[in-house]
Scaffold this active site. Structure first.
Site, PDB file in Angstrom:
ATOM      1  N   HIS A  60      -5.911   2.884  -4.155  1.00 15.73           N
ATOM      2  CA  HIS A  60      -5.907   3.127  -2.709  1.00 15.73           C
ATOM      3  C   HIS A  60      -6.332   4.580  -2.410  1.00 15.73           C
ATOM      4  CE1 HIS A  60      -5.027   1.709   1.267  1.00 15.73           C
ATOM      5  NE2 HIS A  60      -3.996   2.508   1.484  1.00 15.73           N
ATOM      6  N   HIS A 118       3.914  -2.100   3.256  1.00 16.54           N
ATOM      7  CA  HIS A 118       3.912  -0.718   2.754  1.00 16.54           C
ATOM      8  C   HIS A 118       5.249  -0.402   2.097  1.00 16.54           C
ATOM      9  CE1 HIS A 118       0.810  -0.896   5.873  1.00 16.54           C
ATOM     10  NE2 HIS A 118       0.210   0.101   5.225  1.00 16.54           N
ATOM     11  N   ASP A 130       0.821  -1.215   0.000  1.00 11.59           N
ATOM     12  CA  ASP A 130       0.000   0.000   0.000  1.00 11.59           C
ATOM     13  C   ASP A 130       0.851   1.260   0.000  1.00 11.59           C
ATOM     14  OD1 ASP A 130      -2.114  -1.722   0.178  1.00 11.59           O
ATOM     15  OD2 ASP A 130      -2.928  -0.918   2.047  1.00 11.59           O
TER      16      ASP A 130
END
Length: 474
Positions: free
Chosen positions: A96, A189, A45
């Protein structure tokens, strides 16, 4: 004031809290966990990041891994070249939001605009449509389910706090290793440039991820993007529809336990843990059987009696699409097991006086090419009892046993099979080390290889320093 608070409570419950609870707990309209035997899905992400995303792509390439990137639109807009690289290297890109902001804090129309803007950025960079969406923090609102009909919402099974630099490489690695299991959808991440995250936290993630992927590769796991994980899961669900229920599983377990007891009582000898047959020396009882090589098998002649491993037979039945498919697999097993029997009994006194190798089965199509003579059982009580026993076994062990008994009732007749020992030794009595069955194991040998030396991930400070000198281009 009390009424206002009550209305706020109702609004938050139905707009935010309830949809979030339902989606997380029951997986309603979302995908969050796979059903797989050897696959793990890596998702990242908040990127792309000009420093860490290229290093991550290099690491994924090193392990031949495919991943899913849920990009923040404002970052993607700055680095379309990274989106293009992700796409060209076989990764999947999802949305996202345009900014990393919770859907609970935005109106439905605003969420929709954020998603569409990010969608257009990805499509312009890659030329491909986007199919997946992950809301920031996994928080959905009431309207996300209806407004995102063309997008599949993807959540996760495990996250590790890797956005915090203080977690450190060692602790992060330990956390990740606990989730080294098939079907996992890991959330990591590749960018720390969001609210609440540490800018250089992905440096720790990259080191922990390399430990994780190295160990996973040793254990035979594959790292796949979310499209493949969903396809594998759908296939597993479809296959599970034909799986036996709790009661039938109990019956199968009891049947196989009885088989083990039978093997123990009658002292059956195993040909190996992966062989389809067990054997024992006994006497043949019945009318004289004329074999294809001109020899006769008489009543009370000593024979090697073949007994199928019904545990393995059950696995084959579960995996076979039809009786023909099952018969083909059984023929291949017989082909590999007969040389092993020859190797195991060669030179042993208890097998010197046997006249033939012998068995009774309903699965007998094609065995003549191995040297067996196939003959009907004489009519009588033994034929009837054998027929009942073998049909009952088929009904118990086969997931579609009842229907197949109805469809193929006339074909499912037990027959006796026999091969003289002279023919057996002529066909299978050579040097067992030269037999073809051993070559099948050759492809399973592991190749030794020294993993390449790990590198310490480049940080934002390093990036800025190198860039100032003209040594690195983002």
């Amino acid at each position: 004031m009390e009424n206002i608070l009550l209305w706020v409570f109702y609004f938050l419950t139905f707009y935010a809290f309830l949809p979030g609870i339902v989606s997380r707990t029951f997986g309603f309209r979302v995908f969050k966990k796979g059903r797989a035997k050897n696959e793990i899905s890596l998702t990242f992400d908040d990127g792309p990041d000009p420093v860490y995303t290229p290093q991550l792509l290099d690491l994924l390439k090193k392990y031949n891994a495919k991943a899913t990137f849920f990009v923040v639109g404002v970052h993607a807009e700055r680095h379309p070249e990274l989106l293009k690289r992700m796409h060209e290297e076989g990764h999947v890109i999802g949305i996202h939001n345009y900014v990393h902001k919770s859907n609970w804090l935005m109106r439905p129309a605003t969420v929709k605009k954020q998603i569409q803007k990010t969608y257009d950025i990805i499509k312009d960079a890659t030329g491909e449509r986007v199919h997946y969406y992950r809301p920031p923090w996994g928080i959905v609102n009431l309207f996300d389910f209806s407004n995102l009909g063309y997008l599949q919402i993807i959540l996760w099974t495990s996250l590790f706090g890797d956005w915090r630099k203080r977690v450190g490489v060692r602790r992060l690695t330990v956390r990740m290793m606990k989730k080294l299991k098939p079907g996992q959808v890991l959330l990591l991440h590749d960018c720390g440039d969001t609210f609440g995250a540490d800018l250089d936290a992905p440096a720790n993630m990259l080191q922990a991820l390399e430990h994780y992927m190295e160990e996973g590769t040793k254990r035979g796991y594959r790292f796949v993007h979310i499209t493949e994980m969903i396809a594998i899961t759908d296939k597993q669900k479809e296959a599970a529809k034909g799986q036996p229920g709790f009661l039938k599983r109990g019956v199968i377990a009891a049947w196989l336990a009885w088989e083990k007891l039978f093997h123990l009582v009658f002292r059956l000898e195993s040909i190996g843990s992966d062989a389809i047959f067990h054997i024992r020396v006994t006497e043949y009882h019945g009318q004289t059987m004329k074999l294809d090589d001109g020899r006769d098998l008489h009543d009370k002649d000593k024979v090697i009696e073949l007994h199928l491993d019904n545990g393995k037979l059950h696995r084959f039945m579960m995996e076979s699409r039809s009786l023909m498919h099952l018969a083909i697999r059984m023929i291949r097993e017989v082909e590999s097991t007969l040389p092993r029997i020859a190797a195991q009994i060669s030179g042993r006194k208890e097998y010197q006086d046997v006249r033939a190798i012998y068995g009774i089965s309903m699965i007998h199509r094609g065995v003549e090419k191995f040297g067996f003579t196939v003959s009907d059982l004489p009519k009588g009580w033994f034929d009837r009892m054998t027929r009942i026993y073998l049909r009952l076994m088929l009904r118990v062990l086969n997931p579609a046993g009842k229907s197949r008994l109805k469809e193929h009732r006339e074909k499912l007749k037990p027959r006796k099979m026999a091969m003289s020992m002279e023919t057996f030794w002529q066909r299978y009595g050579g040097d067992p080390s030269e037999q073809a069955w051993q070559s099948a194991a050759a492809g399973l040998e592991e190749k030794d290889g020294n993993p390449s030396t790990r590198t310490t991930p480049l940080s934002h400070n390093d990036f800025e320093g190198h860039n100032a000198a003209g040594g690195v281009t983002p």
